[in-house]
Write an enzyme that holds these catalytic residues in place. Structure first.
Site, PDB file in Angstrom:
ATOM      1  N   ASP A  38       0.838  -1.195   0.000  1.00  0.00           N
ATOM      2  CA  ASP A  38       0.000   0.000   0.000  1.00  0.00           C
ATOM      3  C   ASP A  38       0.873   1.246   0.000  1.00  0.00           C
ATOM      4  O   ASP A  38       2.027   1.222   0.447  1.00  0.00           O
ATOM      5  CB  ASP A  38      -0.876   0.043   1.258  1.00  0.00           C
ATOM      6  CG  ASP A  38      -2.022  -0.946   1.193  1.00  0.00           C
ATOM      7  OD1 ASP A  38      -2.301  -1.466   0.101  1.00  0.00           O
ATOM      8  OD2 ASP A  38      -2.636  -1.190   2.242  1.00  0.00           O
ATOM      9  N   LYS A  60      -4.528   3.063  -2.975  1.00  0.00           N
ATOM     10  CA  LYS A  60      -5.088   4.408  -2.906  1.00  0.00           C
ATOM     11  C   LYS A  60      -4.057   5.419  -2.446  1.00  0.00           C
ATOM     12  O   LYS A  60      -3.166   5.112  -1.681  1.00  0.00           O
ATOM     13  CB  LYS A  60      -6.259   4.446  -1.920  1.00  0.00           C
ATOM     14  CG  LYS A  60      -7.519   3.757  -2.390  1.00  0.00           C
ATOM     15  CD  LYS A  60      -8.560   3.783  -1.290  1.00  0.00           C
ATOM     16  CE  LYS A  60      -8.895   5.175  -0.840  1.00  0.00           C
ATOM     17  NZ  LYS A  60      -9.921   5.216   0.210  1.00  0.00           N
ATOM     18  N   MET A 176     -11.929   6.176   7.589  1.00  0.00           N
ATOM     19  CA  MET A 176     -12.259   6.707   6.257  1.00  0.00           C
ATOM     20  C   MET A 176     -13.537   7.555   6.281  1.00  0.00           C
ATOM     21  O   MET A 176     -14.380   7.459   5.392  1.00  0.00           O
ATOM     22  CB  MET A 176     -12.412   5.546   5.256  1.00  0.00           C
ATOM     23  CG  MET A 176     -11.140   4.749   5.076  1.00  0.00           C
ATOM     24  SD  MET A 176     -11.371   3.253   4.080  1.00  0.00           S
ATOM     25  CE  MET A 176     -12.191   2.158   5.262  1.00  0.00           C
TER      26      MET A 176
END
Length: 528
Positions: A38, A60, A176
């Protein structure tokens, strides 16, 4: 029995701080053929992969999906089917909002064996580094972890029961959810959570630039907007947030977030960088010296084969120890070569280097400088006529040799290595120096001080433009001679002392450090 199709490790890399990576995670990373990581994984952790391993960063960046999940899953499976050991390195814990289930199912469906290695999740990291316990016997008997971002790929799944969460008495952690704070806080208040319920939003948890904004359900969304908080961030909601005012510890670290230039040779920089990270600084490595063996080969060999014939062997640095034993190893010799010769080390670090080679120093002076070493040797016995060998750097100070000769010793200096300027410098360190993105410079040798001053002049920078912390008097003298701004020097001339002096320099005169967040309003006693 393992499949011939390779193997996949689904590994949690923690929320950011490399010190929070588990031992098991590091073990499996060391055997990887390919690493798929990541963007949130710390670069230092990626450096633990074997040399030659393929390292691919996917996923992301903030709210932008650079790589869809199906691409990441395909990359894992394809490499494993080629027989590679694949480490899928995920921020936090892979089983908590890390899509572990989706990736693990795909691996198993492809007939590939796997192992799941848990990690410290963002909720634990954020709460601990913000000084907020997730549970407390007096006010938080439970904790709930929820996502504030629902899937947008057309799939189905159960919705979050905000009504139940609004009535719950424990701590709520929302992942998030930064962009949805207005809606989330409104739902919780409508479901029964009091408007004055404390909230902390933690951005980039456990990283040196961690940011914490506190407020209540009624105003946290506006406070987050005012502070410009962006993803990645988690929100901690509940009475435990009030404890932050007492328990916050990261903000009290004087070096927190300070960018400090490490100028030691590349093979030595890691030790100081590790100490700086432990003090919550951000080390920026720019090796300004390189150590190379030197000296006439036959002369060095003859002296080393006759170590037992000297009364004293004096080491004035850990580097001298390393280069000496490296040459002994090449000759097929070891510590037994010293025979009855007594050994002196200039300080505890040098004594430790000797101890690792099986030798305990007979003399370690109380002050870790050459002058003190001469006095300590004189106190240990009559030096008149004593034979002394000093393996050292080619360009070392002559104070030890001269001082011992003045006391009647027969001194032989044996150059083992030399300090030279590296052929090139890492771009990250150069860029930080050019752009002024540094708070201080550490100098552990006179050679580093001279090289730093020369580099500043070449780049058109003022050598005195950055505060310099030096390791000892000799380095201080060299730095001042070059016009550097020497701002601190430790009383103990060690790397630990160097970091301590840096902390003292950045500590305000009243000894206190300001926190980031305003105190929370007192609890409304009308609410239970």
């Amino acid at each position: 029995m393992l499949s011939r199709r390779g193997f996949v490790y689904l590994v949690g890399a923690g929320p950011g701080d490399p010190g929070l990576v588990t031992l098991r995670a590091r073990e499996v990373l060391a055997r990887a053929d390919a690493v798929i990581a990541d963007h949130l994984v710390h670069p230092e952790v990626l450096g633990w992969a074997p040399r030659g391993a393929e390292v691919v960063v996917m996923g992301k960046v903030g709210n932008l999906h650079r790589h869809p999940q199906h691409e990441i899953t395909r990359a894992i499976v394809e490499r494993a089917l080629r027989g590679l050991v694949v480490v899928r390195l995920k921020g936090g814990d892979p089983g908590i909002f890390g899509r572990l289930g989706e990736e693990a199912e795909a691996v198993v469906d492809a007939g590939i064996d796997l192992e799941i290695v848990p990690g410290v999740t963002a909720a634990s990291g954020a709460s601990a580094y913000a000084g907020i316990p997730l549970t407390h016997r007096d006010c938080a008997p439970s904790v709930s972890l929820v996502t504030g971002h629902r899937r947008n790929d057309g799939g189905s799944g159960p919705e979050i029961d905000w009504e139940a969460l609004g009535k719950a008495s424990g701590t709520l952690v929302v992942y998030m959810g930064t962009r949805q704070l207005d809606g989330l806080t409104h739902r919780l208040r409508r479901a029964g959570r009091p408007a004055d319920t404390p909230v902390a939003v933690v951005r980039r948890a456990t990283w040196p630039d961690q940011q914490v904004v506190t407020g209540t359900l009624s105003d946290i969304a506006e406070r987050v907007r005012q502070q410009g908080v962006e993803a990645p961030a988690v929100a901690i909601i509940g009475e435990v947030v009030r404890l932050r005012e007492k328990l916050s510890w990261l903000e009290r670290r004087a070096l927190r977030g300070k960018r400090v230039l490490v100028t030691r040779a590349a093979h030595q920089a890691a030790e100081l960088s590790c100490l700086l990270r432990a003090a919550r600084a951000v080390p920026v490595e720019l090796p300004l010296i390189e150590l190379r063996p030197c000296g006439h080969r036959s002369g060095v060999e003859a002296a080393l084969r006759a170590l037992f014939a000297y009364d004293w062997v004096v080491f004035t640095s850990g580097n001298a120890v390393d280069f000496t034993f490296r040459r002994l190893e090449e000759l097929g010799l070891d510590a037994r070569t010293f025979g009855a010769a007594r050994v002196c080390a200039v300080g505890p670090a040098t004594a430790d280097a000797l101890r690792r080679q099986g030798i305990r120093a007979d003399v370690v002076p109380p002050e870790y400088v050459g002058e003190s070493l001469v006095e300590a040797l004189s106190s240990a016995g009559d030096l008149k006529g004593a034979s002394v060998l000093i393996p050292r750097a080619k360009e070392a100070r002559e104070v030890v040799a001269q001082g011992l000769e003045e006391r009647g010793a027969r001194v032989e200096v044996l150059p083992m290595y030399e300090n030279v300027r590296p052929a090139s410098f890492p771009e990250e360190g150069l860029s930080a120096l050019r752009t002024g993105a540094l708070d201080a410079v550490t100098l552990a040798s006179g050679s580093a001080a001279r090289s730093f001053a020369a580099l500043c002049r070449e780049l058109g920078l003022d050598p005195a433009g950055l505060p310099c912390v030096v390791i000892g008097p000799a380095t201080r003298k060299a730095a001042l001679a070059e016009g550097l701004a020497v701002t601190a020097m430790p009383s103990e001339y060690t790397l630990q002392g160097l970091v301590g002096a840096l902390e003292a320099f950045f500590t305000p005169s009243d000894g206190t450090l300001p926190g980031e967040a305003a105190p929370l309003p007192p609890r409304d006693t009308a609410h239970p």
